[in-house]
Write a protein that holds these residues in place. Sequence first.
Motif, PDB file in Angstrom:
ATOM      1  N   VAL A 240       0.858  -1.176   0.000  1.00 18.34           N
ATOM      2  CA  VAL A 240       0.000   0.000   0.000  1.00 18.34           C
ATOM      3  C   VAL A 240       0.898   1.230   0.000  1.00 18.34           C
ATOM      4  CG1 VAL A 240      -1.660   1.356   1.326  1.00 18.34           C
ATOM      5  CG2 VAL A 240      -1.933  -1.122   1.166  1.00 18.34           C
ATOM      6  N   PHE A 241       0.633   2.152  -0.916  1.00 16.99           N
ATOM      7  CA  PHE A 241       1.473   3.337  -1.042  1.00 16.99           C
ATOM      8  C   PHE A 241       0.822   4.507  -0.316  1.00 16.99           C
ATOM      9  CE2 PHE A 241       2.379   0.546  -4.536  1.00 16.99           C
ATOM     10  CZ  PHE A 241       3.763   0.495  -4.516  1.00 16.99           C
ATOM     11  N   GLY A 242       1.596   5.097   0.558  1.00 12.78           N
ATOM     12  CA  GLY A 242       1.082   6.192   1.366  1.00 12.78           C
ATOM     13  C   GLY A 242       1.414   7.537   0.761  1.00 12.78           C
ATOM     14  N   GLY A 243       0.384   8.241   0.293  1.00 17.32           N
ATOM     15  CA  GLY A 243       0.571   9.586  -0.226  1.00 17.32           C
ATOM     16  C   GLY A 243      -0.612  10.483   0.088  1.00 17.32           C
ATOM     17  N   ALA A 244      -1.747   9.847   0.393  1.00 23.98           N
ATOM     18  CA  ALA A 244      -2.979  10.596   0.670  1.00 23.98           C
ATOM     19  C   ALA A 244      -2.971  11.123   2.103  1.00 23.98           C
ATOM     20  CB  ALA A 244      -4.189   9.684   0.455  1.00 23.98           C
ATOM     21  N   MET A 245      -3.973  11.901   2.432  1.00 27.01           N
ATOM     22  CA  MET A 245      -4.138  12.372   3.800  1.00 27.01           C
ATOM     23  C   MET A 245      -4.537  11.170   4.681  1.00 27.01           C
ATOM     24  SD  MET A 245      -3.274  15.460   3.633  1.00 27.01           S
ATOM     25  CE  MET A 245      -3.792  16.080   5.240  1.00 27.01           C
ATOM     26  N   ASP A 264       9.322  11.224   5.418  1.00 29.09           N
ATOM     27  CA  ASP A 264       8.926  12.446   6.131  1.00 29.09           C
ATOM     28  C   ASP A 264       7.427  12.508   6.409  1.00 29.09           C
ATOM     29  OD1 ASP A 264       8.023  12.794   3.567  1.00 29.09           O
ATOM     30  OD2 ASP A 264       9.044  14.722   3.232  1.00 29.09           O
ATOM     31  N   ARG A 265       6.687  11.483   6.001  1.00 29.62           N
ATOM     32  CA  ARG A 265       5.246  11.452   6.295  1.00 29.62           C
ATOM     33  C   ARG A 265       5.024  10.787   7.657  1.00 29.62           C
ATOM     34  NH1 ARG A 265       1.310  12.382   2.532  1.00 29.62           N
ATOM     35  NH2 ARG A 265       0.044  12.328   4.435  1.00 29.62           N
ATOM     36  N   GLU A 266       5.419  11.490   8.706  1.00 34.83           N
ATOM     37  CA  GLU A 266       5.331  10.934  10.054  1.00 34.83           C
ATOM     38  C   GLU A 266       3.880  10.691  10.461  1.00 34.83           C
ATOM     39  OE1 GLU A 266       7.812  12.725  13.007  1.00 34.83           O
ATOM     40  OE2 GLU A 266       9.356  13.280  11.565  1.00 34.83           O
ATOM     41  N   ASP A 267       2.957  11.458   9.897  1.00 35.26           N
ATOM     42  CA  ASP A 267       1.552  11.252  10.232  1.00 35.26           C
ATOM     43  C   ASP A 267       1.083   9.880   9.761  1.00 35.26           C
ATOM     44  OD1 ASP A 267       1.938  12.104   7.573  1.00 35.26           O
ATOM     45  OD2 ASP A 267      -0.155  12.776   7.420  1.00 35.26           O
ATOM     46  N   THR A 289      10.848   5.667   2.181  1.00 40.59           N
ATOM     47  CA  THR A 289      11.669   5.962   1.006  1.00 40.59           C
ATOM     48  C   THR A 289      12.290   7.363   1.100  1.00 40.59           C
ATOM     49  OG1 THR A 289       9.743   6.842  -0.191  1.00 40.59           O
ATOM     50  CG2 THR A 289      10.194   4.477  -0.403  1.00 40.59           C
ATOM     51  N   LEU A 290      13.069   7.695   0.071  1.00 35.48           N
ATOM     52  CA  LEU A 290      13.702   9.014  -0.100  1.00 35.48           C
ATOM     53  C   LEU A 290      14.783   9.296   0.944  1.00 35.48           C
ATOM     54  CD1 LEU A 290      10.562  11.187  -0.949  1.00 35.48           C
ATOM     55  CD2 LEU A 290      12.279  10.268  -2.541  1.00 35.48           C
ATOM     56  N   GLY A 291      15.216   8.262   1.664  1.00 32.90           N
ATOM     57  CA  GLY A 291      16.280   8.443   2.636  1.00 32.90           C
ATOM     58  C   GLY A 291      15.886   9.292   3.839  1.00 32.90           C
ATOM     59  N   GLU A 292      14.606   9.543   4.010  1.00 28.48           N
ATOM     60  CA  GLU A 292      14.129  10.347   5.138  1.00 28.48           C
ATOM     61  C   GLU A 292      13.880   9.461   6.362  1.00 28.48           C
ATOM     62  OE1 GLU A 292      13.820  13.579   5.284  1.00 28.48           O
ATOM     63  OE2 GLU A 292      14.267  14.030   3.172  1.00 28.48           O
ATOM     64  N   ARG A 293      14.110  10.029   7.544  1.00 31.44           N
ATOM     65  CA  ARG A 293      13.892   9.303   8.792  1.00 31.44           C
ATOM     66  C   ARG A 293      12.955  10.115   9.690  1.00 31.44           C
ATOM     67  NH1 ARG A 293      16.732   6.791   5.882  1.00 31.44           N
ATOM     68  NH2 ARG A 293      18.556   5.490   6.399  1.00 31.44           N
ATOM     69  N   PRO A 294      11.994   9.447  10.339  1.00 32.69           N
ATOM     70  CA  PRO A 294      11.180  10.173  11.321  1.00 32.69           C
ATOM     71  C   PRO A 294      12.052  10.665  12.472  1.00 32.69           C
ATOM     72  CG  PRO A 294      10.190   8.044  10.738  1.00 32.69           C
ATOM     73  CD  PRO A 294      11.570   8.056  10.178  1.00 32.69           C
ATOM     74  N   GLY A 295      11.592  11.686  13.142  1.00 32.42           N
ATOM     75  CA  GLY A 295      12.329  12.218  14.278  1.00 32.42           C
ATOM     76  C   GLY A 295      12.337  11.276  15.455  1.00 32.42           C
ATOM     77  N   PRO A 296      13.192  11.546  16.454  1.00 30.11           N
ATOM     78  CA  PRO A 296      13.330  10.639  17.601  1.00 30.11           C
ATOM     79  C   PRO A 296      12.035  10.438  18.377  1.00 30.11           C
ATOM     80  CG  PRO A 296      14.505  12.707  17.969  1.00 30.11           C
ATOM     81  CD  PRO A 296      14.123  12.676  16.542  1.00 30.11           C
TER      82      PRO A 296
END
Length: 751
Positions: A240-245, A264-267, A289-296
């Motif tokens: 499942v690809f997450g891009g929507a609200m 970066d879609r932490e939500d 993806t995109l090499g992004e990591r959620p914050g601590p």
Amino acid sequence: MTRSVYVAGIGRGDGRQVIELGVMELLTRQVDRVGVFRPLAHEPEGGEDDKDGVFALLRSRYRLTQTAAAATGMAYDRAAALLAERGTDELVTALLDRYHEVARAFEVVLVLGTDYADTQLPAELALNARLANEFGAGVLAVVAGHGQGAESVVAEVRNARHAFTSLGCDVIAVIANRVREGDTLRAVRELGAQLPEPVYALPEDPALAAPTVAQVAEELGAEVLLGDASGLARDIRDFVFGGAMLPTFLTALREGCMVITPGDREDLVVGALAAHSAGAPPLAGLLLTLGERPGPQTMALAQRLAPGTPLLAVPEGSYPTATAVSGLEGRLTAAAPRKAELALGLFETHVDTAALTERLSVVRSDRVTPMMFEHELIERARADRRRIVLPEGTEERVLRAAEILLRRNVCDLTLLGEPDAIRKRVADLGLGLRLLGPEEPEEPREGAAEPGAAGFGRRAEPGGPAAARVVDPATSPLRERFAEVYARLRAHRGVTPELAFDVVGDVSYFGTLMVEEGLADGMVSGAAHSTAATIRPAFEVIRTRPGAAIVSSVFFMCLADKVLVYGDCAVNPDPDAGQLADIAIQSAATAARFGVEPRVAMLSYSTGTSGSGADVDKVREATGLVRELRPDLRVEGPIQYDAAVEPSVAATKLPGSAVAGQATVLIFPDLNTGNNTYKAVQRSAGAVAVGPVLQGLRKPVNDLSRGALVQDIVNTVAITAVQAQDVAPADDPGGPAGGAGAGAAGREAGR
């Protein structure tokens, strides 16, 4: 001459590993020393594991002593070079020499044919046929049914059979694998009636084709940010690809899916894990993806929301990541034991294993190894499927065992506990367990029967993997009924209906009453409960079987080359002579029921007439009672342990005895001796101790050690199911309540 079985395909994509695993299972049920030989293999990518992982799986599961190198003829590239330079005869001669090196060490050899995957070998089918003939091996031919219609698969089966028989091969059977359900499956099975060799068809199973999270991580070179080993072993049924609200995204989630979303879609990360934590639906994991990591803070929250759930990260974008995993299919490997259980369940459901074993022409070994004993348990339980209740429905080991039991079609299961808590636990562990309420119907399946009263029916015959029933004793309508039964049984002890209502809310009492009332055929508990908590309800409700003086127990001690029966090591602290005789007679019957020929040794610190004293006299008197009550049993006593099991010692101490030196049932004079001996043998000799198995009850209830492993639970449930097969439907519950003759003291000693 060593017997060998050659599993050969005719092309790629046939899922042959399922067949290889199934055949290995059949061989190890019959023979102690089974070896594996791969004429050709791809160069290992690391360590000793082969490219497709099947040898590593066989080695791990069946405790093979072979290394990958020792089990392999040569690498494909070397074989291609030798073929080009010196011809087919030279290649076959070299591989034949390697085969004989392997075969000399084994009774039977399973040969894994070539895989048609970038092998650079011409006429690969003919090479497999030539090798099978040179090895003197029967051929089990496998064809792929994936994505094909009925006519095409039937033609492939005919062609495969003709190809191998025309090249002089002895074809044992032909198996069409990954066949589409419906007309295609029926057409292949109908073909079997027209050919001289058996033809079997295995349907496509989406769970087998599903990649694991670990496989995706390996394919992408992903970094594992969160997740434990069990989480990484989860199957991925969809992406499942997450891009929507978030509200829209949550509606797209499916059970067993992996979420692919920018890091970066932490939500979405928090929302998906919160949904998983609530069990609606349980996820396989998340891939960022995109090499992004959620914050601590988000990572800490993720850890708390769904501990063990994998969180992976890759530097690429969502589209190239999706492209890379879109065609990924599951593999049978040592790292995915749950898939192996599913594969075996599929094989055993759709192949006539008794007929195929006969065609394999394998003579059963005289020795009984632990693995052979475990196989026999599973086979006996499956042959007449029973319903077992497991009161510890949220215990991890119990749930893992339940998954194996259902995937192998061993029995039907009811789990006791609060449904939401069980579902959450199943989701957290990433298990492939379907959970049904007591009244919820199962999906129609081949060979299935309609559920009985309160949804606790039994299937007429094994079908596909089933779901476990979930019953909450606190809210079940059965609680009122059970309270009435318990109050009636214990009225002489002053138990009122109100008190009984409270008592039967306990999972152990509720499960025991399910057995008593015929809603389950047996119960297994004790992974998280004490021995007393498990068996006291059985003493009060189920009571002793007619003719049994007391309830006692045995352990099946699986040594390297034999299975011994130890009794009583868990229940009776200090039995008198009459009770000891009863334990011996019951233990002999239990041994015989599970394929161990009873030769009973009544153990003491003295052999024969060499010693005296109250303890020796008790054993001597008990031996006399056994001979009087069961003159058909071979029994010796008093006898020391070494004289009972070691022929050289027996020849000196008791020459001419029919039991000494070859005893199979060893009866200890008291609980202290028995419990310590079984644990000493278990730890020092590496024996597998299966039990304690309770005997003497009207209906089977068995206790687990609180240190029980998952396989211990599987074995104990299988034993309980086999015991239940011997219980007559109209078994008279007569006798006084609480009639079991074992005292409460010492019951914890068996732990």
